[in-house]
Motif scaffolding. Structure first.
Motif, mmCIF file in Angstrom:
data_model
loop_
_atom_site.group_PDB
_atom_site.id
_atom_site.type_symbol
_atom_site.label_atom_id
_atom_site.label_comp_id
_atom_site.label_asym_id
_atom_site.label_seq_id
_atom_site.Cartn_x
_atom_site.Cartn_y
_atom_site.Cartn_z
ATOM 1 N N ASP A 89 0.816 -1.217 0.000
ATOM 2 C CA ASP A 89 0.000 0.000 0.000
ATOM 3 C C ASP A 89 0.849 1.266 0.000
ATOM 4 O O ASP A 89 0.420 2.303 -0.500
ATOM 5 N N ALA A 90 2.042 1.193 0.538
ATOM 6 C CA ALA A 90 2.923 2.370 0.620
ATOM 7 C C ALA A 90 3.648 2.665 -0.694
ATOM 8 O O ALA A 90 4.120 3.788 -0.897
ATOM 9 N N LEU A 91 3.730 1.709 -1.584
ATOM 10 C CA LEU A 91 4.518 1.886 -2.813
ATOM 11 C C LEU A 91 3.987 2.992 -3.720
ATOM 12 O O LEU A 91 4.770 3.774 -4.258
ATOM 13 N N ASP A 92 2.673 3.055 -3.921
ATOM 14 C CA ASP A 92 2.114 4.017 -4.872
ATOM 15 C C ASP A 92 2.511 5.451 -4.551
ATOM 16 O O ASP A 92 2.926 6.199 -5.439
ATOM 17 N N SER A 93 2.386 5.845 -3.299
ATOM 18 C CA SER A 93 2.685 7.247 -2.968
ATOM 19 C C SER A 93 4.169 7.571 -3.137
ATOM 20 O O SER A 93 4.516 8.684 -3.538
ATOM 21 N N VAL A 94 5.041 6.621 -2.874
ATOM 22 C CA VAL A 94 6.475 6.870 -3.066
ATOM 23 C C VAL A 94 6.784 7.035 -4.554
ATOM 24 O O VAL A 94 7.433 8.002 -4.959
ATOM 25 N N ILE A 95 6.300 6.114 -5.371
ATOM 26 C CA ILE A 95 6.549 6.183 -6.817
ATOM 27 C C ILE A 95 5.902 7.438 -7.399
ATOM 28 O O ILE A 95 6.511 8.150 -8.204
ATOM 29 N N GLU A 96 4.660 7.740 -6.984
ATOM 30 C CA GLU A 96 3.980 8.923 -7.516
ATOM 31 C C GLU A 96 4.670 10.220 -7.104
ATOM 32 O O GLU A 96 4.532 11.237 -7.784
ATOM 33 N N GLY A 97 5.422 10.202 -6.023
ATOM 34 C CA GLY A 97 6.192 11.380 -5.630
ATOM 35 C C GLY A 97 7.255 11.743 -6.654
ATOM 36 O O GLY A 97 7.680 12.891 -6.750
ATOM 37 N N TYR A 98 7.683 10.774 -7.441
ATOM 38 C CA TYR A 98 8.706 11.004 -8.464
ATOM 39 C C TYR A 98 8.128 11.194 -9.860
ATOM 40 O O TYR A 98 8.667 11.935 -10.658
ATOM 41 N N VAL A 99 7.009 10.486 -10.163
ATOM 42 C CA VAL A 99 6.520 10.449 -11.549
ATOM 43 C C VAL A 99 5.116 11.023 -11.733
ATOM 44 O O VAL A 99 4.614 11.058 -12.850
ATOM 45 N N GLY A 100 4.470 11.470 -10.685
ATOM 46 C CA GLY A 100 3.091 11.927 -10.801
ATOM 47 C C GLY A 100 2.133 10.761 -10.675
ATOM 48 O O GLY A 100 2.519 9.630 -10.378
#
Length: 184
Positions: free
Chosen positions: A29-40
């Motif tokens: 569940d934590a992965l999406d927000s970390v990745i989206e912090g870099y790529v939108g």
């Protein structure tokens, strides 16, 4: 849409039992927000934001921009509604402009829009899986880290500007998709 499912996470980590499912789901569940912090925004979803600005274009807070559903606002004391069919979007940059070339008056605008990507690029999925593997590994601390070499899995060698959480190989995979400067 999530980048990684629990089953994909278990395959990546070679976990066959269900004994870690609850804890592992937290990591997933934590992965999406970390990745989206870099790529939108990765998976397409509807977003409503209040943005301030004016001039030739308005910038949304969560690019990439797919389509605008509604836009209303404007100068203090007045409100203008802009029909979606009168607006143009620059998707990757997250910019809304007027088709007639006019400027938006300075003010606050409420915008409802669709952001994200129609499909998740395989490189982003791989980056998420590698990040998951790295975060899962860090829960064991130094007891499971090999002695010697400073690879990007190291728990003691930070990446300048990023600390310890995101390994170099994840950043390299996300590089082609990173947000333009000034967008977070």
């Amino acid at each position: 849409m999530t980048l990684v499912t629990l089953d994909e996470a278990k395959r990546q980590l070679d976990i066959e039992s269900t004994s870690h499912d609850v804890e592992l789901q937290l990591y997933v569940d934590a992965l999406d927000s970390v990745i989206e912090g870099y790529v939108g925004v990765v998976g397409q979803r509807q977003i409503t934001d209040v943005i301030t600005g004016g001039g030739a274009g308005l910038s949304v807070l969560h690019p990439p921009l797919v389509a605008v559903s509604s836009l209303a606002g404007g100068p203090p004391g007045g409100s203008i509604t802009y029909p979606a069919d009168t607006l143009a979007v620059n998707g990757p940059a997250g910019i809304i402009s007027r088709l007639d070339g006019s400027c938006f008056p300075a003010g606050a605008y409420t915008v409802t829009y669709t952001a994200g990507r129609a499909t998740v690029p395989p490189t982003m999925k791989l980056a998420a899986l590698i990040l998951l593997q790295h975060l899962w590994r860090t829960q064991y601390g130094a007891s499971r880290v090999p002695v010697g070499g400073a690879d990007d899995w190291s728990m003691s060698d930070p990446v300048p500007g990023f600390g310890y959480a995101v390994p170099n190989r994840v950043l390299q995979l996300l590089e082609p998709f990173k947000l333009p400067p000034g967008v977070a």
